[in-house]
Design an enzyme around this catalytic site. Sequence first.
Site, mmCIF file in Angstrom:
data_model
loop_
_atom_site.group_PDB
_atom_site.id
_atom_site.type_symbol
_atom_site.label_atom_id
_atom_site.label_comp_id
_atom_site.label_asym_id
_atom_site.label_seq_id
_atom_site.Cartn_x
_atom_site.Cartn_y
_atom_site.Cartn_z
ATOM 1 N N LYS A 80 0.828 -1.200 0.000
ATOM 2 C CA LYS A 80 0.000 0.000 0.000
ATOM 3 C C LYS A 80 0.876 1.269 0.000
ATOM 4 O O LYS A 80 2.101 1.184 0.204
ATOM 5 C CB LYS A 80 -0.917 -0.030 1.232
ATOM 6 C CG LYS A 80 -1.892 -1.223 1.235
ATOM 7 C CD LYS A 80 -2.841 -1.128 2.419
ATOM 8 C CE LYS A 80 -3.806 -2.291 2.449
ATOM 9 N NZ LYS A 80 -4.807 -2.147 3.534
ATOM 10 N N TYR A 114 -12.424 -2.389 -3.220
ATOM 11 C CA TYR A 114 -12.913 -2.439 -1.844
ATOM 12 C C TYR A 114 -14.442 -2.448 -1.767
ATOM 13 O O TYR A 114 -15.005 -2.103 -0.716
ATOM 14 C CB TYR A 114 -12.358 -1.247 -1.058
ATOM 15 C CG TYR A 114 -10.923 -1.444 -0.595
ATOM 16 C CD1 TYR A 114 -10.530 -2.610 0.071
ATOM 17 C CD2 TYR A 114 -9.960 -0.462 -0.796
ATOM 18 C CE1 TYR A 114 -9.227 -2.795 0.503
ATOM 19 C CE2 TYR A 114 -8.649 -0.632 -0.356
ATOM 20 C CZ TYR A 114 -8.292 -1.799 0.298
ATOM 21 O OH TYR A 114 -6.994 -1.975 0.743
ATOM 22 N N ASN A 140 -1.895 -0.247 7.096
ATOM 23 C CA ASN A 140 -1.355 -1.555 7.492
ATOM 24 C C ASN A 140 -0.456 -2.179 6.429
ATOM 25 O O ASN A 140 -0.311 -3.400 6.348
ATOM 26 C CB ASN A 140 -2.481 -2.494 7.943
ATOM 27 C CG ASN A 140 -3.457 -2.812 6.836
ATOM 28 O OD1 ASN A 140 -3.373 -2.258 5.747
ATOM 29 N ND2 ASN A 140 -4.373 -3.724 7.108
ATOM 30 N N HIS A 166 -1.738 -5.542 1.419
ATOM 31 C CA HIS A 166 -3.032 -6.199 1.216
ATOM 32 C C HIS A 166 -2.775 -7.542 0.565
ATOM 33 O O HIS A 166 -1.893 -7.664 -0.286
ATOM 34 C CB HIS A 166 -3.932 -5.362 0.289
ATOM 35 C CG HIS A 166 -5.136 -6.110 -0.184
ATOM 36 N ND1 HIS A 166 -6.301 -6.164 0.550
ATOM 37 C CD2 HIS A 166 -5.347 -6.886 -1.276
ATOM 38 C CE1 HIS A 166 -7.175 -6.929 -0.085
ATOM 39 N NE2 HIS A 166 -6.624 -7.369 -1.200
ATOM 40 N N GLU A 201 -9.383 -10.121 -7.758
ATOM 41 C CA GLU A 201 -8.414 -9.030 -7.606
ATOM 42 C C GLU A 201 -7.311 -9.096 -8.665
ATOM 43 O O GLU A 201 -6.888 -8.067 -9.190
ATOM 44 C CB GLU A 201 -7.840 -9.051 -6.182
ATOM 45 C CG GLU A 201 -8.904 -8.675 -5.154
ATOM 46 C CD GLU A 201 -8.494 -8.933 -3.705
ATOM 47 O OE1 GLU A 201 -7.388 -9.448 -3.456
ATOM 48 O OE2 GLU A 201 -9.301 -8.599 -2.810
#
Length: 144
Positions: free
Chosen positions: A10, A50, A113, A116, A127
């Site tokens: 990310k 998302y 975080n 992913h 994805e």
Amino acid sequence: MVEKTFIMVKPDGVQRNLVGEIVNRFEKKGFTLVGAKLMQITDELAKEHYGEHKERPFFGELVDFITSGPVFAMVWEGENVITSAREMMGKTNPSEAALGTVRGDYGVTVGKNIIHGSDSPESAEREINLFFHSNELLSYNKQV
Ligand code: CMP
């Protein structure tokens, strides 16, 4: 079973120069990198990716964050790679993630975080198709 999973560093991970460290962990584990690119996620792609979280209170924040800078998108292949990658990433909330995992070692907050990874074979397929054209995925037989 040999399978593929979608893994993405990310914007926070890219900006903190963790791409090499993360690639290194997956390479050393023994997985095969079959696709990779540094890219800027559009608003549209973020909302699609998302989509399952669109009713959550943090959805806007999530979309803003994931589009805030380049991400490093990857497809990794290997035996049981979907589950293994999730173990290597650690729990979603870095403050609960075990040391030795990516999030446990480098993260602090649930929003930022670092990484992913697909959570099931169905989301891996979805994805991968969302982020990569089939001609961007390569195949080779590792000799080692
Ligand atoms: P990821 O695995 O990319 O999938 C959904 C993301 O939502 C998750 O990682 C977290 O980064 C994010 N997320 C989960 N809970 C929260 C929260 N309470 N506030 C902000 N982001 C969150």
